[in-house]
Design an enzyme around this catalytic site. Structure first.
Site, PDB file in Angstrom:
ATOM      1  N   GLU A 353     -32.680  35.784 -17.995  1.00  0.00           N
ATOM      2  CA  GLU A 353     -31.042  35.254 -17.745  1.00  0.00           C
ATOM      3  C   GLU A 353     -30.640  36.443 -17.786  1.00  0.00           C
ATOM      4  O   GLU A 353     -29.642  36.177 -16.656  1.00  0.00           O
ATOM      5  CB  GLU A 353     -30.597  33.907 -18.987  1.00  0.00           C
ATOM      6  CG  GLU A 353     -30.105  33.278 -18.086  1.00  0.00           C
ATOM      7  CD  GLU A 353     -29.974  32.219 -19.324  1.00  0.00           C
ATOM      8  OE1 GLU A 353     -30.119  31.101 -19.247  1.00  0.00           O
ATOM      9  OE2 GLU A 353     -28.793  32.528 -20.850  1.00  0.00           O
ATOM     10  N   HIS A 384     -57.957  35.468 -26.397  1.00  0.00           N
ATOM     11  CA  HIS A 384     -58.833  34.473 -26.278  1.00  0.00           C
ATOM     12  C   HIS A 384     -58.380  33.594 -24.940  1.00  0.00           C
ATOM     13  O   HIS A 384     -59.118  31.978 -24.615  1.00  0.00           O
ATOM     14  CB  HIS A 384     -59.238  34.088 -27.507  1.00  0.00           C
ATOM     15  CG  HIS A 384     -60.152  34.829 -28.041  1.00  0.00           C
ATOM     16  ND1 HIS A 384     -61.247  34.479 -28.624  1.00  0.00           N
ATOM     17  CD2 HIS A 384     -59.754  35.000 -29.389  1.00  0.00           C
ATOM     18  CE1 HIS A 384     -61.319  35.570 -29.615  1.00  0.00           C
ATOM     19  NE2 HIS A 384     -60.353  35.854 -29.927  1.00  0.00           N
ATOM     20  N   LYS A 513     -27.571  22.138 -12.743  1.00  0.00           N
ATOM     21  CA  LYS A 513     -27.579  21.351 -13.911  1.00  0.00           C
ATOM     22  C   LYS A 513     -26.112  20.790 -12.656  1.00  0.00           C
ATOM     23  O   LYS A 513     -26.248  18.792 -12.943  1.00  0.00           O
ATOM     24  CB  LYS A 513     -26.332  22.359 -14.281  1.00  0.00           C
ATOM     25  CG  LYS A 513     -27.774  23.311 -15.773  1.00  0.00           C
ATOM     26  CD  LYS A 513     -26.943  23.825 -16.656  1.00  0.00           C
ATOM     27  CE  LYS A 513     -25.040  23.510 -17.465  1.00  0.00           C
ATOM     28  NZ  LYS A 513     -24.404  24.510 -18.160  1.00  0.00           N
TER      29      LYS A 513
END
EC number: 5.3.1.9
Length: 549
Positions: A353, A384, A513
């Site tokens: 950000e 793993h 948004k």
């Protein structure tokens, strides 16, 4: 001195030439030829060790990187930040999260106003409230002691508190902490379902008290409390971290349960502020102050240490080297500490950000790559899952290992030794690799037929020369955690100065948004999708059809 664009461009060109022609190609040979390599390419601040000797650098690399930092005026920009100048130029704001943990200065000025008394006042109010909740002096509406706290926030109002609360689990002696961020109703439903409203405190963290995800979840939580305990009980079961006193009052939260912070504190830098209230309630005010003290120690080091002895500066320079010169587009954060399981996500927001920008401070297109993709998981789990690609894949991805010398469980020290061994083994394996001859010899030692050796050996070759750096501290305690987070904050700052971008805005969050607000009535069927692109229209139609099926 000011940023010297001409010198900066010339130094970048020299670094690229150096990478192409004379940077270390064979790290095994580099270590064999130079027994002092670790000593030269590592630094300590008290018990915190930073080792970058397994990165493909030499003395010429480091000299050029220091030259780059000087040309970018890292020292000048650093001084401007600590002095309270408006270095966030797109929002015309100062950037002073360092003031939130400043315990040594008499004053820190923001536009002529000393903010330290304000910081202390909020911190003291937080401590009094936290002590009241922890001791049972502040009870729920029915007289029950608070046993659970639910923090409702998103982004910086969630990632920091979640990360720190998990990291400091051995210090929890207060109410259990829970966190809700996603607007997906499943998140708050799953969180609240096992809890009792009569013994639950809900903290709503939103500076403006308008964040859609946070306020939607807050209204759901409010209804949960009011439906069970009655409307009059709401005030005793909520607190807010906000500056919108009118909206908080309308919600039903008393002013003495509202804790504010300032516009010079960015969301992703806010865990040190009232946003850290759930952390303080969980671990206690004393431990929270130690968390702040660790960050302040790194602030002082970053502010005062010369470039070549400065941990955040060197970490930032290595990060820039990997991203902009070597061309590595990704960075893996691998804490060998299960309690740091949310640190990669926290640093992902902090870095991406901040430095995920494509224009310079003056609004022009950047001339090269900026922030990398940051991701990770704790070790040994990652070994793993994705380490196969890190060792033998076609992309080189620098790794950043974090490990403590000591764990919190003395009866399980043998497991901590296994954890440390795995961390160091991965670092060594990435650097050394395994040659074809070594793979053949290993298979021959198992008395396999020659044809099988030749068939399998290429699959067991590791190229090596894959860079990693390692951070080691004594133990993950509140002080060490604060210091570690501040190290990464300042590292992001250093890289941003060299990139020439503003690390303290986040305009890229806004467009989605805005469109979500427009699309809500379309998705809910109150408006049509005409006028939108064909893909969005098709997706809306499919959702409508499936919801009716």
């Amino acid at each position: 001195m000011a940023r010297d664009a001409t010198k900066l461009e010339a130094t970048v060109a020299k670094l690229k030439k150096h990478w192409a022609e004379s940077a270390p190609r064979d790290m095994r040979a580099a270590f064999s030829a130079d027994p002092g390599r670790f000593g030269r390419y590592s630094l300590c601040l008290d018990d915190l060790l930073f080792d970058w000797s397994k990165c493909r650098v030499n003395d010429e690399t480091m000299a050029l990187l220091k030259e780059l930092a000087v040309a970018a005026d890292v020292e000048g920009r650093r001084a401007a930040m600590f002095a309270g100048e408006h270095i966030n130029n797109t929002e015309d704001r100062v950037v002073l999260h360092v003031a939130l943990r400043d315990t040594s200065s008499k004053e820190v000025l923001v536009d002529g106003h000393n903010v330290l008394p304000d910081v202390k006042h909020v911190l003291d109010r937080m401590a009094a409230f936290a002590d009241g909740i922890r001791s049972g002096a502040l009870k729920g509406a029915t007289g029950r002691k608070i046993t659970d706290i639910v923090n409702i926030g998103i982004g910086g109002s969630d990632l920091g508190p979640v990360m720190a609360t998990l990291a400091l689990a051995p210090y929890h002696d207060g109410p259990r902490a829970h966190f809700v961020s996603n607007i997906d109703g499943a998140h708050i439903a799953d969180t609240l379902s096992p809890l009792d409203p009569a013994s639950t405190l809900i903290i709503v963290a939103s500076k403006t008290f308008t964040t859609i995800e946070t306020m939607t979840n807050a209204q759901t939580a409010r209804k949960w409390v009011a439906d069970t305990l009655g409307e009059a009980a709401v005030g005793a079961h909520f607190a807010a971290v906000s500056t919108a006193l009118d909206k908080v009052a309308a919600f039903g939260i008393p002013e003495d349960r509202v804790f504010g912070f300032w516009d010079w504190v960015g969301g992703r830098y806010s865990v040190w502020s009232a946003i850290g209230l759930p952390v303080m309630i969980a671990v206690g005010p004393d431990n929270f102050r130690k968390f702040l003290a660790g960050a302040h120690a790194m602030d002082v080091h970053f502010r005062d240490a010369p470039l070549e002895k400065n941990l955040p500066v060197m970490l930032g320079l290595i990060g820039y080297w990997h991203r902009a010169i070597c061309g590595y587009g990704s960075r893996a954060i691998i804490p060998y500490d299960q309690r740091l399981s949310r640190l990669p996500a926290y640093l992902q927001q902090l870095d991406m950000e901040s430095n995920g920008k494509s224009v310079t401070l003056d609004g022009k297109p950047v001339s090269g790559p900026t922030g990398p993709v940051v991701w990770g998981e704790p070790g040994t789990n990652g070994q793993h899952a994705f380490f196969q690609l890190l060792h033998q894949g076609t992309d080189t991805i620098p790794l950043e290992f974090i490990v403590a010398a000591k764990g919190h469980e003395p009866t399980l020290d043998h497991q901590h030794e296994m954890l440390m061994a795995n961390c160091l083994a991965q670092s060594e394996a990435l650097m050394k690799g395994r040659t074809l001859d070594e793979a053949r010899a290993q298979l021959q030692a198992k008395n396999l037929p020659a044809s099988q050796v030749e068939r399998i050996a290429p699959h067991r070759v590791f190229s090596g020369n894959r860079p990693s750096l390692t951070l080691i501290h004594d133990m993950l305690d509140p002080y060490a955690l604060g210091r570690l987070i501040a190290l990464y904050e300042h590292r992001v700052f250093v890289e941003a100065q060299i990139f020439g971008i503003n690390a303290f805005d986040q305009w890229g969050v806004e467009l989605g948004k805005e469109l979500a607000t427009e699309l809500l009535p379309v998705v809910s069927g109150k408006e049509g999708a005409s006028g939108r692109d064909a893909s969005t229209q098709g997706l809306v139609a499919h959702l409508h059809a499936r919801r009716k099926a």
